[in-house]
Design a protein around this motif. Sequence first.
Motif, mmCIF file in Angstrom:
data_model
loop_
_atom_site.group_PDB
_atom_site.id
_atom_site.type_symbol
_atom_site.label_atom_id
_atom_site.label_comp_id
_atom_site.label_asym_id
_atom_site.label_seq_id
_atom_site.Cartn_x
_atom_site.Cartn_y
_atom_site.Cartn_z
ATOM 1 N N UNK A 1 0.717 -1.176 0.166
ATOM 2 C CA UNK A 1 -0.069 -0.120 0.021
ATOM 3 C C UNK A 1 0.901 1.408 0.216
ATOM 4 N N UNK A 2 2.404 1.100 -0.247
ATOM 5 C CA UNK A 2 2.491 2.144 0.716
ATOM 6 C C UNK A 2 4.017 2.451 1.147
ATOM 7 N N UNK A 3 5.269 2.729 1.112
ATOM 8 C CA UNK A 3 5.931 3.072 2.186
ATOM 9 C C UNK A 3 5.955 4.464 2.973
ATOM 10 N N UNK A 4 5.271 5.280 2.708
ATOM 11 C CA UNK A 4 5.278 6.960 2.935
ATOM 12 C C UNK A 4 3.317 7.276 3.455
ATOM 13 N N UNK A 5 2.650 7.105 4.338
ATOM 14 C CA UNK A 5 1.163 7.979 4.227
ATOM 15 C C UNK A 5 1.890 8.734 5.463
ATOM 16 N N UNK A 6 0.794 10.485 5.085
ATOM 17 C CA UNK A 6 0.488 11.074 6.059
ATOM 18 C C UNK A 6 -0.001 12.282 6.212
ATOM 19 N N UNK A 7 -0.928 11.965 7.543
ATOM 20 C CA UNK A 7 -2.401 13.069 7.675
ATOM 21 C C UNK A 7 -1.944 14.184 7.025
ATOM 22 N N UNK A 8 -2.324 15.065 6.895
ATOM 23 C CA UNK A 8 -2.203 16.114 6.433
ATOM 24 C C UNK A 8 -3.255 17.401 6.841
ATOM 25 N N UNK A 55 13.237 5.479 -2.839
ATOM 26 C CA UNK A 55 11.460 5.600 -2.776
ATOM 27 C C UNK A 55 11.221 4.742 -1.423
ATOM 28 N N UNK A 56 11.872 3.967 -0.897
ATOM 29 C CA UNK A 56 11.751 3.211 -0.120
ATOM 30 C C UNK A 56 11.967 4.028 1.590
ATOM 31 N N UNK A 57 13.400 4.219 1.476
ATOM 32 C CA UNK A 57 14.315 4.952 2.699
ATOM 33 C C UNK A 57 14.061 6.379 2.709
ATOM 34 N N UNK A 58 12.948 7.267 1.303
ATOM 35 C CA UNK A 58 12.777 8.430 1.557
ATOM 36 C C UNK A 58 11.357 8.917 1.633
ATOM 37 N N UNK A 59 11.653 9.144 2.215
ATOM 38 C CA UNK A 59 9.345 10.134 2.698
ATOM 39 C C UNK A 59 10.169 11.817 1.979
ATOM 40 N N UNK A 60 9.492 12.101 0.709
ATOM 41 C CA UNK A 60 9.966 12.807 -0.065
ATOM 42 C C UNK A 60 9.123 14.456 0.744
ATOM 43 N N UNK A 61 9.361 15.960 0.237
ATOM 44 C CA UNK A 61 8.897 16.743 0.674
ATOM 45 C C UNK A 61 7.852 17.020 -0.635
ATOM 46 N N UNK A 62 7.088 17.823 -0.775
ATOM 47 C CA UNK A 62 6.315 18.164 -1.231
ATOM 48 C C UNK A 62 6.710 17.933 -3.306
ATOM 49 N N UNK A 63 8.152 17.991 -3.084
ATOM 50 C CA UNK A 63 8.581 17.500 -4.752
ATOM 51 C C UNK A 63 9.913 17.373 -4.154
ATOM 52 N N UNK A 113 9.548 18.757 8.094
ATOM 53 C CA UNK A 113 10.083 17.468 8.443
ATOM 54 C C UNK A 113 10.645 16.992 7.124
ATOM 55 N N UNK A 114 10.613 17.559 5.722
ATOM 56 C CA UNK A 114 11.076 16.669 5.200
ATOM 57 C C UNK A 114 11.409 18.061 4.161
#
Length: 190
Positions: free
Chosen positions: A38-45, A74-82, A186-187
């Motif tokens: 289901x993806x590596x990084x989920x973030x409530x915004x 991709x697995x190890x880094x939750x990206x900022x907006x871009x 934090x990203x």
Amino acid sequence: MSSKGPITKFPADGLRTSRRFISSHNKDGKGIFVVDDEGDHHRVMVQGEAVANIIYSTDKSPVDMNDDKDLLYARDNEPPIHVANGSVVRLIDFAPGVESPIHRAMSIDYGVVVEGKFLLTLDSGESKVMLPGDMSVNRGCMHKWKNLDETRPGRMVFVLLDVTPYKVNGQVLEEYLGDLAGDYADLKHS
């Protein structure tokens, strides 16, 4: 955004769990699936009015897939907006009736409605209603999204690609996240 949430997890209540399939090659050079999740990084915004699911991100273009470098990034880094010089694919579930803050990422953004009915509004006041399958290409414009359904969450997928410094009327445009800035504080940009 309005106070319609809260969304506390991915997926938003009422939307199906989306699955991510990533392919690669086996020792014989044949295509295989190496990820089914289901993806590596989920973030409530924005205090629970939306939730982002990072489908994939890369740190450069062209992408280096040798030795699974892209998979590891991709697995190890939750990206900022871009991602500078890279890409981000983000699935976002919006709570019913929610309108995002106006914002601009310094990227070219491809947006596709997956579920629901959305209003895309630019800072000029122009707007377009988007239905499932409709697509937008945002070229650095200030914009906001509104889920027009007051009772059901909606879902969109966004692909963000980095751009060179972009001038309008002789002025270099800057990223502006407004109320979204706290969700990405934090990203860091790569």
